[in-house]
Design a protein around this motif. Sequence first.
Motif, PDB file in Angstrom:
ATOM      1  N   ILE A   1     -12.252 -10.513  -4.002  1.00  0.00           N
ATOM      2  CA  ILE A   1     -11.651  -9.157  -3.403  1.00  0.00           C
ATOM      3  C   ILE A   1     -10.219  -9.236  -3.254  1.00  0.00           C
ATOM      4  O   ILE A   1      -9.658  -8.287  -3.207  1.00  0.00           O
ATOM      5  N   MET A   2      -9.698 -10.697  -3.311  1.00  0.00           N
ATOM      6  CA  MET A   2      -8.247 -10.556  -3.005  1.00  0.00           C
ATOM      7  C   MET A   2      -7.272  -9.977  -3.923  1.00  0.00           C
ATOM      8  O   MET A   2      -6.355  -9.411  -3.305  1.00  0.00           O
ATOM      9  N   ASP A   3      -7.373  -9.754  -5.250  1.00  0.00           N
ATOM     10  CA  ASP A   3      -6.443  -9.148  -6.066  1.00  0.00           C
ATOM     11  C   ASP A   3      -6.391  -7.535  -5.667  1.00  0.00           C
ATOM     12  O   ASP A   3      -5.576  -7.141  -6.268  1.00  0.00           O
ATOM     13  N   GLN A   4      -7.427  -7.127  -5.037  1.00  0.00           N
ATOM     14  CA  GLN A   4      -7.530  -5.565  -4.667  1.00  0.00           C
ATOM     15  C   GLN A   4      -6.700  -5.340  -3.293  1.00  0.00           C
ATOM     16  O   GLN A   4      -6.694  -4.118  -3.239  1.00  0.00           O
ATOM     17  N   VAL A   5      -6.445  -6.292  -2.470  1.00  0.00           N
ATOM     18  CA  VAL A   5      -5.988  -6.154  -1.232  1.00  0.00           C
ATOM     19  C   VAL A   5      -4.412  -5.675  -1.491  1.00  0.00           C
ATOM     20  O   VAL A   5      -3.740  -6.238  -2.218  1.00  0.00           O
ATOM     21  N   ASP A   6      -4.169  -4.827  -0.542  1.00  0.00           N
ATOM     22  CA  ASP A   6      -2.934  -3.957  -0.614  1.00  0.00           C
ATOM     23  C   ASP A   6      -2.101  -4.591   0.623  1.00  0.00           C
ATOM     24  O   ASP A   6      -2.679  -4.294   1.698  1.00  0.00           O
ATOM     25  N   PHE A   7      -0.964  -5.538   0.577  1.00  0.00           N
ATOM     26  CA  PHE A   7      -0.386  -6.091   1.912  1.00  0.00           C
ATOM     27  C   PHE A   7       0.787  -5.453   2.143  1.00  0.00           C
ATOM     28  O   PHE A   7       1.516  -5.966   2.954  1.00  0.00           O
ATOM     29  N   SER A   8       1.094  -4.404   1.534  1.00  0.00           N
ATOM     30  CA  SER A   8       2.322  -3.872   1.682  1.00  0.00           C
ATOM     31  C   SER A   8       2.506  -3.150   3.184  1.00  0.00           C
ATOM     32  O   SER A   8       3.497  -3.721   3.772  1.00  0.00           O
ATOM     33  N   LYS A   9       1.478  -2.809   3.972  1.00  0.00           N
ATOM     34  CA  LYS A   9       1.681  -2.424   5.316  1.00  0.00           C
ATOM     35  C   LYS A   9       1.684  -3.869   6.097  1.00  0.00           C
ATOM     36  O   LYS A   9       2.631  -3.796   7.072  1.00  0.00           O
ATOM     37  N   PHE A  10       1.060  -4.702   5.884  1.00  0.00           N
ATOM     38  CA  PHE A  10       0.740  -5.839   6.581  1.00  0.00           C
ATOM     39  C   PHE A  10       2.173  -6.535   6.355  1.00  0.00           C
ATOM     40  O   PHE A  10       2.562  -7.367   7.615  1.00  0.00           O
ATOM     41  N   LYS A  11       2.897  -6.558   5.389  1.00  0.00           N
ATOM     42  CA  LYS A  11       4.300  -7.214   5.234  1.00  0.00           C
ATOM     43  C   LYS A  11       5.089  -6.637   6.283  1.00  0.00           C
ATOM     44  O   LYS A  11       6.011  -7.331   6.653  1.00  0.00           O
ATOM     45  N   LYS A  12       5.093  -5.570   6.489  1.00  0.00           N
ATOM     46  CA  LYS A  12       6.144  -4.610   7.500  1.00  0.00           C
ATOM     47  C   LYS A  12       5.712  -5.164   8.979  1.00  0.00           C
ATOM     48  O   LYS A  12       6.611  -5.150   9.772  1.00  0.00           O
TER      49      LYS A  12
END
Length: 297
Positions: free
Chosen positions: A87-98
């Motif tokens: 599943i890793m390539d489908q995870v969106d980390f954009s909010k997590f990075k903020k």
Amino acid sequence: MIPALQPGDRIAIISTARKITTPELEPAIRSFESWGLDVVLGQTIDASYNQFAGDDALRLQDFQKMLDDETIKAIVCARGGYGTTRIMDQVDFSKFKKQPKWVIGFSDVTTIHSHIHNLGIETIHAIMPVLFGREGTIESVETLRKVLFGENINYSSAPHAFNRTGTAKGQLVGGNLSMLHTLTGTKSDINTEGKILFLEDLDEYLYHIDRMMVHLNRSGKLSNLAGLIVGDMSDMRDNAIPFGKTAYEIIMEHTGKYNYPVCYNFPVGHEPLNLALLCGRKAVLEISESGVELRYI
């Protein structure tokens, strides 16, 4: 820097890999609640799709939800097994990075540690809820508590005949050898240059250990390390015709031509004593004839 947890914070328990039931989590839930934390169980808990904690879509959805939920201050992976790489390539980390938060686990969760390391964010390699309450795990759980709540923590371990003395400084990275091998060439692959790498593994044939170490060496993962920490190589297997070397002897062979310090039998891996390590945090590793010291800087 991710803020230390405070009493009253909400943490989530999910599974990105193998299935698990709520009763199996009860010792961990009691521990977290005794620390003053509010535990939220994800949809993957009690879910089942063959050996997985729900199908890929559910596991992705659960992980994504907890990453994006600003009220969740830490995500604890319930167990390892297999499935996180799916599943890793489908995870969106954009909010997590903020707004980063702690992500905790080991073994198959090495995938997440490595992926998030490439975002420049720290994670915690530590005991998982499925193991809470088992014999000999009290210290492992306590080291996780200390790291989560921002307490200073340094580690020491006994000398080993294979140790190569010296001092190393660099970011601490690593985890499960099999997973690090699997991640080579993917978005989750890590650059080990100038870093302190730690390795552990479970239930592998000795020739597999050799094959993976050859691959790490050929791919440049071993040549420019600041230092190497070799943890537990548990329940190793052999063929009818013996490979002829232990896991530690295999690792020593493939790192013998380098000059960086190396220690063996450090308490990290699939044994009851599995010290919580901050992946991505700068550390000093001192290896002497009298033993090993690991501290963060």
